[in-house]
Design a protein around this motif. Structure first.
Motif, PDB file in Angstrom:
ATOM      1  N   GLY A 179       0.813  -1.215   0.000  1.00  0.00           N
ATOM      2  CA  GLY A 179       0.000   0.000   0.000  1.00  0.00           C
ATOM      3  C   GLY A 179       0.845   1.264   0.000  1.00  0.00           C
ATOM      4  N   ILE A 180       2.109   1.148  -0.406  1.00  0.00           N
ATOM      5  CA  ILE A 180       3.017   2.288  -0.444  1.00  0.00           C
ATOM      6  C   ILE A 180       3.226   2.700  -1.897  1.00  0.00           C
ATOM      7  CG2 ILE A 180       5.372   3.081   0.036  1.00  0.00           C
ATOM      8  CD1 ILE A 180       5.431   1.207   2.423  1.00  0.00           C
ATOM      9  N   PRO A 181       2.811   3.896  -2.284  1.00  0.00           N
ATOM     10  CA  PRO A 181       2.949   4.315  -3.683  1.00  0.00           C
ATOM     11  C   PRO A 181       4.395   4.533  -4.075  1.00  0.00           C
ATOM     12  CG  PRO A 181       2.174   6.141  -2.331  1.00  0.00           C
ATOM     13  CD  PRO A 181       2.175   4.927  -1.449  1.00  0.00           C
ATOM     14  N   ARG A 182       4.640   4.556  -5.381  1.00  0.00           N
ATOM     15  CA  ARG A 182       6.004   4.671  -5.902  1.00  0.00           C
ATOM     16  C   ARG A 182       6.743   5.886  -5.357  1.00  0.00           C
ATOM     17  NH1 ARG A 182       5.739   3.300 -12.415  1.00  0.00           N
ATOM     18  NH2 ARG A 182       4.980   1.158 -12.237  1.00  0.00           N
ATOM     19  N   GLU A 183       6.019   6.995  -5.242  1.00  0.00           N
ATOM     20  CA  GLU A 183       6.687   8.227  -4.826  1.00  0.00           C
ATOM     21  C   GLU A 183       7.110   8.196  -3.364  1.00  0.00           C
ATOM     22  OE1 GLU A 183       2.181   9.112  -4.695  1.00  0.00           O
ATOM     23  OE2 GLU A 183       3.589   7.985  -5.950  1.00  0.00           O
ATOM     24  N   GLN A 184       6.718   7.162  -2.623  1.00  0.00           N
ATOM     25  CA  GLN A 184       7.120   7.035  -1.231  1.00  0.00           C
ATOM     26  C   GLN A 184       8.127   5.891  -1.035  1.00  0.00           C
ATOM     27  OE1 GLN A 184       2.856   8.831   0.289  1.00  0.00           O
ATOM     28  NE2 GLN A 184       3.705   7.168   1.480  1.00  0.00           N
ATOM     29  N   VAL A 185       8.893   5.620  -2.102  1.00  0.00           N
ATOM     30  CA  VAL A 185       9.964   4.627  -2.053  1.00  0.00           C
ATOM     31  C   VAL A 185      11.295   5.333  -2.305  1.00  0.00           C
ATOM     32  CG1 VAL A 185      10.964   2.563  -3.112  1.00  0.00           C
ATOM     33  CG2 VAL A 185       8.479   2.748  -2.836  1.00  0.00           C
ATOM     34  N   VAL A 186      12.248   5.106  -1.413  1.00  0.00           N
ATOM     35  CA  VAL A 186      13.604   5.617  -1.541  1.00  0.00           C
ATOM     36  C   VAL A 186      14.524   4.402  -1.576  1.00  0.00           C
ATOM     37  CG1 VAL A 186      15.411   7.031  -0.491  1.00  0.00           C
ATOM     38  CG2 VAL A 186      12.999   7.702  -0.245  1.00  0.00           C
ATOM     39  N   GLY A 187      15.466   4.370  -2.518  1.00  0.00           N
ATOM     40  CA  GLY A 187      16.352   3.211  -2.598  1.00  0.00           C
ATOM     41  C   GLY A 187      17.579   3.502  -3.425  1.00  0.00           C
TER      42      GLY A 187
END
Length: 308
Positions: A179-187
């Motif tokens: 339930g975490i959208p792409r814009e809330q992923v850091v990697g």
């Protein structure tokens, strides 16, 4: 009511710490109240939200792409760091470290646009299986963590992934799985080049690692991409320690959680001996640093989302 919250978590110190913390920061008028805009929670991915043994999922994804590259260019067989991956030399791979893994991942996806990569990643994730557990990697997300993410969002938190894994691979499944959208992923990420491909503006991946999002780089990237210090951070290795201590550096209330893989029956038991992502300092000094240790064996009723 209480038993309906985090149903896959056993009653204990870890569950109580989470519920107490969420209760305090969401109580309007209370001394520890935190307004919703500042309720930031950051989670590592590999080993924190899904299984990372015997190696991170990124390895299996990149290895398949590397095999295809070797067919076209056999000289890669003898070039480091590719040789260890081509030879399936697990000890050499581990000795080279996680950054070498991400360097290989960057190289094998060079030349693809961001749109092409997502098609490749989604196709692979739909069929990629764990080598010993026999289930799709996407079925090996942790049920208690998915419940925790839902619980936090229901209480006004914004949930982010901050991972040493490849940002685009995680973005390909994070919304469906967590339930975490792409814009809330850091990697970790490739360097890219802007190009017009058939008249369409695109970003093309280069064969060079741009950011390796591990250890002290995690707080730096949190600041760069999120712009707010998290009040809750959850990790499982020393690679997450800087992120956890960054969250604990808040002037207000904060919570840092550390998942200890101590359940060989339902998953895997490991910590400091996992060379690619060891857990030593964070575990040994958890009490000194104010980190709450979560025992997979003791604190979780279930492990995987695909478990009966």
């Amino acid at each position: 009511m209480g038993s309906q919250i985090l149903p896959s978590w056993n009653d204990g110190a870890a569950r109580a710490a989470i519920m107490d913390f969420v209760g305090r920061v969401t109580k309007e008028g209370g001394p520890d109240y935190v307004r919703p805009a500042e309720r930031i929670a950051t989670f590592d991915n590999d080993g924190t939200l899904w299984c990372e043994q015997p190696l991170q999922v990124q390895f299996f994804f990149a290895r398949e792409r590397l095999d295809a590259m070797v067919e076209k260019d056999p000289s890669l067989k003898d070039r480091p760091p590719f040789k260890a991956f081509v030879d399936r030399d697990m000890e050499a791979i581990k000795a080279q470290g996680k950054k070498a893994l991400m360097t290989v991942a960057a190289a094998v996806h060079a030349g693809t646009t961001e749109d092409e990569f997502y098609v490749i990643a989604e196709e692979w994730l739909a069929r990629g299986k764990h080598p010993t557990l026999g289930r799709l990697f996407t079925q090996l997300t942790y049920r208690p963590q998915v419940e925790l993410l839902d619980y936090l969002r229901a209480n006004g938190f914004r949930t982010f992934i901050v991972s040493g894994g490849g940002i685009d691979l995680i973005r390909a499944f994070a919304e469906t799985a967590y339930g975490i959208p792409r814009e809330q992923v850091v990697g970790s990420s490739n360097k890219t080049r802007f190009e017009l491909v058939d008249g369409r503006a695109s970003l093309v991946k280069l064969a060079e690692l741009g950011s390796f999002d591990d250890r002290e780089v995690k707080p730096a990237n949190i600041n760069l991409h999120i712009g707010r210090r998290p009040i809750l951070a959850f990790g499982n290795s020393d690679g997450d320690l800087a992120m956890m201590r960054y969250a604990l550096g808040n002037r207000g209330p904060s919570l840092a959680l550390l998942l200890h893989h101590d359940d060989a029956d339902r998953e895997f038991a490991y910590d400091r001996e996992f060379v690619l992502s060891p857990l030593a300092e964070a575990l040994d000094k958890a009490a000194d640093y104010g980190i709450t240790v979560v025992s997979m064996k003791r604190d979780w009723k279930a492990v995987f989302t695909s478990d009966p």
